[in-house]
Write a protein that holds these residues in place. Structure first.
Motif, mmCIF file in Angstrom:
data_model
loop_
_atom_site.group_PDB
_atom_site.id
_atom_site.type_symbol
_atom_site.label_atom_id
_atom_site.label_comp_id
_atom_site.label_asym_id
_atom_site.label_seq_id
_atom_site.Cartn_x
_atom_site.Cartn_y
_atom_site.Cartn_z
ATOM 1 N N UNK A 91 0.669 -1.229 -0.096
ATOM 2 C CA UNK A 91 0.052 -0.014 0.057
ATOM 3 C C UNK A 91 0.922 1.188 0.184
ATOM 4 N N UNK A 92 1.926 1.308 0.569
ATOM 5 C CA UNK A 92 2.994 2.616 0.647
ATOM 6 C C UNK A 92 3.460 2.795 -0.664
ATOM 7 N N UNK A 93 3.391 1.715 -1.649
ATOM 8 C CA UNK A 93 4.002 1.927 -2.996
ATOM 9 C C UNK A 93 2.730 2.117 -3.988
ATOM 10 N N UNK A 94 1.478 1.909 -3.627
ATOM 11 C CA UNK A 94 0.420 2.229 -4.442
ATOM 12 C C UNK A 94 0.136 3.835 -4.755
ATOM 13 N N UNK A 95 -0.779 3.985 -5.463
ATOM 14 C CA UNK A 95 -0.915 5.494 -5.781
ATOM 15 C C UNK A 95 -1.988 6.047 -4.925
ATOM 16 N N UNK A 96 -3.099 5.109 -4.414
ATOM 17 C CA UNK A 96 -4.220 5.840 -3.645
ATOM 18 C C UNK A 96 -4.793 4.326 -2.861
ATOM 19 N N UNK A 97 -5.367 5.041 -1.741
ATOM 20 C CA UNK A 97 -5.468 3.890 -0.850
ATOM 21 C C UNK A 97 -6.959 3.988 -0.412
ATOM 22 N N UNK A 98 -8.145 3.189 -0.683
ATOM 23 C CA UNK A 98 -9.201 3.181 0.108
ATOM 24 C C UNK A 98 -9.408 2.106 1.015
ATOM 25 N N UNK A 99 -9.990 2.392 2.151
ATOM 26 C CA UNK A 99 -9.971 1.285 3.310
ATOM 27 C C UNK A 99 -11.193 1.321 3.924
ATOM 28 N N UNK A 145 -5.043 7.237 9.381
ATOM 29 C CA UNK A 145 -4.154 7.582 8.026
ATOM 30 C C UNK A 145 -5.011 8.534 7.347
ATOM 31 N N UNK A 146 -6.577 8.687 7.192
ATOM 32 C CA UNK A 146 -7.131 9.501 6.645
ATOM 33 C C UNK A 146 -7.016 11.033 7.228
ATOM 34 N N UNK A 147 -6.633 10.882 8.452
ATOM 35 C CA UNK A 147 -6.382 12.339 8.857
ATOM 36 C C UNK A 147 -4.942 13.013 8.687
ATOM 37 N N UNK A 148 -4.176 12.033 8.349
ATOM 38 C CA UNK A 148 -2.728 12.203 7.728
ATOM 39 C C UNK A 148 -2.674 12.462 6.208
ATOM 40 N N UNK A 149 -4.042 12.383 5.663
ATOM 41 C CA UNK A 149 -3.938 12.541 4.099
ATOM 42 C C UNK A 149 -3.424 11.146 3.178
ATOM 43 N N UNK A 150 -3.187 10.208 3.671
ATOM 44 C CA UNK A 150 -2.670 9.232 3.194
ATOM 45 C C UNK A 150 -3.631 8.076 2.498
ATOM 46 N N UNK A 151 -4.940 8.061 3.130
ATOM 47 C CA UNK A 151 -5.953 7.220 2.611
ATOM 48 C C UNK A 151 -7.067 8.281 2.044
ATOM 49 N N UNK A 152 -7.557 7.803 0.920
ATOM 50 C CA UNK A 152 -8.309 8.427 0.256
ATOM 51 C C UNK A 152 -9.734 8.797 0.782
ATOM 52 N N UNK A 153 -10.205 7.439 1.104
ATOM 53 C CA UNK A 153 -11.727 7.477 1.785
ATOM 54 C C UNK A 153 -11.535 6.255 2.696
ATOM 55 N N UNK A 154 -12.522 6.299 3.719
ATOM 56 C CA UNK A 154 -12.709 5.305 4.668
ATOM 57 C C UNK A 154 -14.200 4.895 4.490
ATOM 58 N N UNK A 155 -14.442 3.677 4.405
ATOM 59 C CA UNK A 155 -15.909 3.221 4.185
ATOM 60 C C UNK A 155 -16.244 2.074 5.142
ATOM 61 N N UNK A 156 -17.578 1.891 5.353
ATOM 62 C CA UNK A 156 -17.993 0.421 5.960
ATOM 63 C C UNK A 156 -17.395 -0.693 5.182
ATOM 64 N N UNK A 157 -16.938 -1.727 5.793
ATOM 65 C CA UNK A 157 -16.260 -2.727 5.246
ATOM 66 C C UNK A 157 -17.464 -3.487 3.609
ATOM 67 N N UNK A 158 -18.569 -3.246 4.124
ATOM 68 C CA UNK A 158 -19.461 -3.737 2.782
ATOM 69 C C UNK A 158 -19.288 -2.846 1.619
ATOM 70 N N UNK A 159 -18.958 -1.661 1.721
ATOM 71 C CA UNK A 159 -18.839 -0.729 0.783
ATOM 72 C C UNK A 159 -17.351 -0.683 -0.027
#
Length: 249
Positions: free
Chosen positions: A115-123, A169-183
Protein backbone atom coordinates in the motif's frame (compact mmCIF):
# COMPACT_ATOMS: atom_id res chain seq x y z
CA UNK A 1 -5.50 -19.77 -6.11
CA UNK A 2 -3.32 -17.17 -4.37
CA UNK A 3 -3.57 -14.39 -6.95
CA UNK A 4 -6.39 -13.84 -9.47
CA UNK A 5 -7.06 -11.18 -12.08
CA UNK A 6 -10.45 -9.90 -13.25
CA UNK A 7 -11.70 -7.24 -15.65
CA UNK A 8 -15.15 -6.06 -14.45
CA UNK A 9 -17.56 -5.54 -17.33
CA UNK A 10 -19.02 -2.44 -15.69
CA UNK A 11 -15.65 -0.75 -15.13
CA UNK A 12 -13.95 -0.18 -18.46
CA UNK A 13 -10.18 0.05 -18.23
CA UNK A 14 -9.99 -1.33 -14.68
CA UNK A 15 -8.16 -4.52 -13.72
CA UNK A 16 -8.80 -6.03 -10.28
CA UNK A 17 -6.03 -8.19 -8.80
CA UNK A 18 -7.11 -10.14 -5.72
CA UNK A 19 -4.90 -11.99 -3.26
CA UNK A 20 -6.52 -14.97 -1.55
CA UNK A 21 -4.15 -17.08 0.54
CA UNK A 22 -5.86 -18.39 3.69
CA UNK A 23 -5.84 -18.13 6.55
CA UNK A 24 -4.45 -14.57 6.80
CA UNK A 25 -2.90 -13.73 3.42
CA UNK A 26 0.63 -14.20 4.75
CA UNK A 27 2.32 -14.93 1.44
CA UNK A 28 4.96 -17.56 0.74
CA UNK A 29 7.82 -16.78 -1.60
CA UNK A 30 5.94 -17.88 -4.73
CA UNK A 31 2.94 -15.80 -3.76
CA UNK A 32 4.98 -12.59 -3.82
CA UNK A 33 6.31 -13.43 -7.27
CA UNK A 34 2.83 -14.34 -8.51
CA UNK A 35 1.54 -11.00 -7.31
CA UNK A 36 4.42 -9.16 -8.99
CA UNK A 37 3.73 -10.98 -12.27
CA UNK A 38 0.02 -10.14 -12.14
CA UNK A 39 0.63 -6.44 -11.50
CA UNK A 40 3.25 -6.20 -14.24
CA UNK A 41 0.96 -7.93 -16.74
CA UNK A 42 -1.88 -5.55 -15.93
CA UNK A 43 0.38 -2.54 -16.36
CA UNK A 44 1.57 -3.77 -19.76
CA UNK A 45 -1.99 -4.29 -21.02
CA UNK A 46 -2.83 -1.29 -23.25
CA UNK A 47 -6.51 -1.65 -22.37
CA UNK A 48 -5.89 -1.22 -18.64
CA UNK A 49 -5.84 2.31 -17.24
CA UNK A 50 -6.07 1.58 -13.52
CA UNK A 51 -5.40 -1.42 -11.27
CA UNK A 52 -7.25 -2.23 -8.05
CA UNK A 53 -5.23 -4.32 -5.62
CA UNK A 54 -7.60 -6.15 -3.27
CA UNK A 55 -7.70 -9.20 -1.02
CA UNK A 56 -10.18 -11.84 0.07
CA UNK A 57 -10.59 -13.26 3.54
CA UNK A 58 -9.93 -11.84 6.97
CA UNK A 59 -7.51 -9.08 6.04
CA UNK A 60 -5.58 -7.41 3.25
CA UNK A 61 -2.13 -8.84 3.95
CA UNK A 62 -0.28 -10.21 6.98
CA UNK A 63 3.17 -10.02 5.43
CA UNK A 64 5.43 -12.99 4.78
CA UNK A 65 4.79 -16.59 5.74
CA UNK A 66 6.86 -16.82 8.93
CA UNK A 67 6.38 -20.56 9.12
CA UNK A 68 8.03 -20.95 5.72
CA UNK A 69 11.10 -19.20 7.12
CA UNK A 70 11.03 -21.34 10.26
CA UNK A 71 11.13 -24.52 8.18
CA UNK A 72 14.38 -23.47 6.51
CA UNK A 73 17.49 -24.19 8.63
CA UNK A 74 19.60 -21.96 6.39
CA UNK A 75 19.08 -18.61 4.71
CA UNK A 76 17.69 -19.71 1.34
CA UNK A 77 14.07 -18.94 2.25
CA UNK A 78 15.00 -15.56 3.72
CA UNK A 79 16.92 -14.56 0.60
CA UNK A 80 14.05 -15.75 -1.60
CA UNK A 81 11.34 -13.92 0.33
CA UNK A 82 13.45 -10.75 0.45
CA UNK A 83 13.67 -10.83 -3.32
CA UNK A 84 10.02 -11.79 -3.70
CA UNK A 85 8.82 -8.92 -1.54
CA UNK A 86 11.09 -6.49 -3.35
CA UNK A 87 9.70 -7.71 -6.67
CA UNK A 88 6.06 -7.30 -5.58
CA UNK A 89 6.59 -3.87 -4.04
CA UNK A 90 8.52 -2.71 -7.10
CA UNK A 91 5.81 -4.03 -9.44
CA UNK A 92 3.18 -1.93 -7.66
CA UNK A 93 5.39 1.15 -7.66
CA UNK A 94 6.50 0.78 -11.28
CA UNK A 95 3.13 -0.36 -12.64
CA UNK A 96 2.59 1.70 -15.78
CA UNK A 97 -0.85 2.81 -14.62
CA UNK A 98 -2.12 3.99 -11.23
CA UNK A 99 -2.73 1.35 -8.56
CA UNK A 100 -5.56 1.72 -6.02
CA UNK A 101 -5.22 -0.43 -2.89
CA UNK A 102 -8.51 -1.59 -1.36
CA UNK A 103 -7.63 -2.43 2.24
CA UNK A 104 -9.73 -4.24 4.82
CA UNK A 105 -8.83 -5.79 8.15
CA UNK A 106 -5.13 -6.08 8.85
CA UNK A 107 -2.43 -4.59 6.63
CA UNK A 108 0.84 -5.64 8.23
CA UNK A 109 4.48 -6.07 7.25
CA UNK A 110 4.55 -6.77 3.55
CA UNK A 111 1.08 -5.29 3.28
CA UNK A 112 2.59 -1.91 4.18
CA UNK A 113 5.10 -2.38 1.36
CA UNK A 114 2.24 -2.86 -1.09
CA UNK A 115 0.00 0.00 0.00
CA UNK A 116 2.93 2.33 0.62
CA UNK A 117 3.88 1.93 -3.04
CA UNK A 118 0.31 2.21 -4.32
CA UNK A 119 -0.96 5.44 -5.84
CA UNK A 120 -4.10 5.66 -3.73
CA UNK A 121 -5.66 3.81 -0.78
CA UNK A 122 -9.31 3.20 0.00
CA UNK A 123 -9.87 1.46 3.32
CA UNK A 124 -12.66 -0.07 5.33
CA UNK A 125 -13.43 1.17 8.82
CA UNK A 126 -11.91 -1.96 10.35
CA UNK A 127 -8.55 -1.60 8.57
CA UNK A 128 -5.38 -1.33 10.66
CA UNK A 129 -1.86 -0.71 9.40
CA UNK A 130 1.47 -1.53 11.00
CA UNK A 131 4.91 -3.08 10.92
CA UNK A 132 5.38 -5.84 13.54
CA UNK A 133 8.83 -6.54 12.09
CA UNK A 134 10.75 -6.18 15.34
CA UNK A 135 8.46 -8.79 16.89
CA UNK A 136 9.13 -11.14 13.97
CA UNK A 137 12.91 -11.05 13.83
CA UNK A 138 13.02 -8.85 10.75
CA UNK A 139 13.42 -5.30 9.51
CA UNK A 140 12.08 -3.55 6.46
CA UNK A 141 9.24 -1.53 4.90
CA UNK A 142 9.98 1.57 6.96
CA UNK A 143 10.53 3.01 3.49
CA UNK A 144 6.86 2.45 2.74
CA UNK A 145 5.45 3.33 6.16
CA UNK A 146 7.22 6.69 5.80
CA UNK A 147 5.01 7.34 2.75
CA UNK A 148 1.91 6.96 4.94
CA UNK A 149 2.72 8.84 8.15
CA UNK A 150 5.08 11.61 9.30
CA UNK A 151 8.66 10.74 10.19
CA UNK A 152 8.44 10.66 13.97
CA UNK A 153 5.20 8.72 13.98
CA UNK A 154 6.76 6.23 11.56
CA UNK A 155 9.67 5.72 13.94
CA UNK A 156 7.42 5.28 16.96
CA UNK A 157 5.22 2.77 15.14
CA UNK A 158 8.29 0.90 13.92
CA UNK A 159 9.97 0.66 17.33
CA UNK A 160 6.78 -0.34 19.16
CA UNK A 161 5.15 -2.55 16.49
CA UNK A 162 1.92 -0.66 17.13
CA UNK A 163 -0.75 -0.19 14.47
CA UNK A 164 -2.75 2.80 13.26
CA UNK A 165 -6.33 2.81 12.05
CA UNK A 166 -7.67 3.77 8.66
CA UNK A 167 -9.27 6.82 10.26
CA UNK A 168 -5.87 7.96 11.58
CA UNK A 169 -4.32 7.58 8.12
CA UNK A 170 -7.23 9.51 6.65
CA UNK A 171 -6.34 12.35 9.00
CA UNK A 172 -2.76 12.24 7.71
CA UNK A 173 -4.00 12.40 4.12
CA UNK A 174 -2.57 9.07 3.03
CA UNK A 175 -5.94 7.30 2.72
CA UNK A 176 -8.42 8.65 0.17
CA UNK A 177 -11.62 7.33 1.77
CA UNK A 178 -12.70 5.23 4.74
CA UNK A 179 -15.95 3.34 4.27
CA UNK A 180 -17.92 0.54 5.93
CA UNK A 181 -16.50 -2.88 5.08
CA UNK A 182 -19.44 -3.79 2.84
CA UNK A 183 -18.87 -0.68 0.74
CA UNK A 184 -15.12 -1.13 0.21
CA UNK A 185 -15.25 -2.88 -3.20
CA UNK A 186 -17.61 -0.24 -4.55
CA UNK A 187 -15.61 2.69 -3.18
CA UNK A 188 -12.37 1.32 -4.63
CA UNK A 189 -14.00 0.69 -8.00
CA UNK A 190 -15.54 4.17 -7.98
CA UNK A 191 -12.11 5.79 -7.60
CA UNK A 192 -10.47 3.41 -10.09
CA UNK A 193 -13.20 4.05 -12.66
CA UNK A 194 -12.80 7.81 -12.27
CA UNK A 195 -9.08 7.45 -12.92
CA UNK A 196 -9.65 5.04 -15.81
CA UNK A 197 -11.81 7.59 -17.62
CA UNK A 198 -8.68 9.63 -18.30
CA UNK A 199 -6.64 9.18 -21.47
CA UNK A 200 -4.54 6.02 -21.14
CA UNK A 201 -1.42 7.52 -22.69
CA UNK A 202 -1.54 10.56 -20.45
CA UNK A 203 -2.08 8.38 -17.39
CA UNK A 204 1.05 6.41 -18.19
CA UNK A 205 3.03 9.60 -18.69
CA UNK A 206 1.66 10.98 -15.42
CA UNK A 207 2.64 7.84 -13.51
CA UNK A 208 6.17 7.97 -14.89
CA UNK A 209 6.45 11.69 -14.14
CA UNK A 210 5.25 11.35 -10.55
CA UNK A 211 7.62 8.45 -9.89
CA UNK A 212 10.43 10.50 -11.39
CA UNK A 213 9.99 13.35 -8.91
CA UNK A 214 9.81 11.16 -5.78
CA UNK A 215 12.34 12.44 -3.22
CA UNK A 216 13.26 8.88 -2.15
CA UNK A 217 14.15 5.96 -4.42
CA UNK A 218 11.86 3.42 -2.76
CA UNK A 219 13.47 0.45 -4.49
CA UNK A 220 17.00 1.26 -3.39
CA UNK A 221 15.83 2.34 0.07
CA UNK A 222 13.93 -0.91 0.70
CA UNK A 223 16.80 -3.12 -0.47
CA UNK A 224 19.07 -1.17 1.90
CA UNK A 225 16.72 -2.03 4.77
CA UNK A 226 16.71 -5.69 3.76
CA UNK A 227 20.45 -5.83 4.25
CA UNK A 228 19.91 -5.35 7.98
CA UNK A 229 17.31 -8.12 8.00
CA UNK A 230 19.94 -10.45 6.57
CA UNK A 231 22.53 -9.21 9.08
CA UNK A 232 20.11 -10.01 11.91
CA UNK A 233 19.70 -13.49 10.47
CA UNK A 234 23.44 -14.11 10.22
CA UNK A 235 23.88 -12.96 13.81
CA UNK A 236 21.22 -15.39 15.02
CA UNK A 237 19.03 -12.58 16.34
CA UNK A 238 16.32 -13.13 13.73
CA UNK A 239 15.94 -16.82 14.55
CA UNK A 240 15.84 -16.15 18.28
CA UNK A 241 13.04 -13.61 17.92
CA UNK A 242 11.24 -15.44 15.12
CA UNK A 243 11.07 -18.61 17.20
CA UNK A 244 8.76 -16.81 19.61
CA UNK A 245 6.22 -16.29 16.82
CA UNK A 246 2.94 -17.96 17.70
CA UNK A 247 4.14 -18.71 21.23
CA UNK A 248 3.32 -15.38 22.86
CA UNK A 249 1.33 -15.66 26.05
Amino acid sequence: MTVSTAYPADAEGVCVITVDHPPVNALPVQGWYDLADAVRAAGRDPEVRCVVLAAAGRGFNAGVDIKELQRDPGNAALIAVNRGCAAAFEAVYACEVPVVAAVHGFCLGGGIGLVGNADAIVASEDAVFGLPELDRGALGAATHLARLVPQHLMRTLYYTSRTVTAAELLAHGSVWRVVPAAELPYAAMELASEIARKDGHLLRLAKAALNGIDPVDVRRSYRFEQGFTFEASLAGTADRVRDTFGKEA
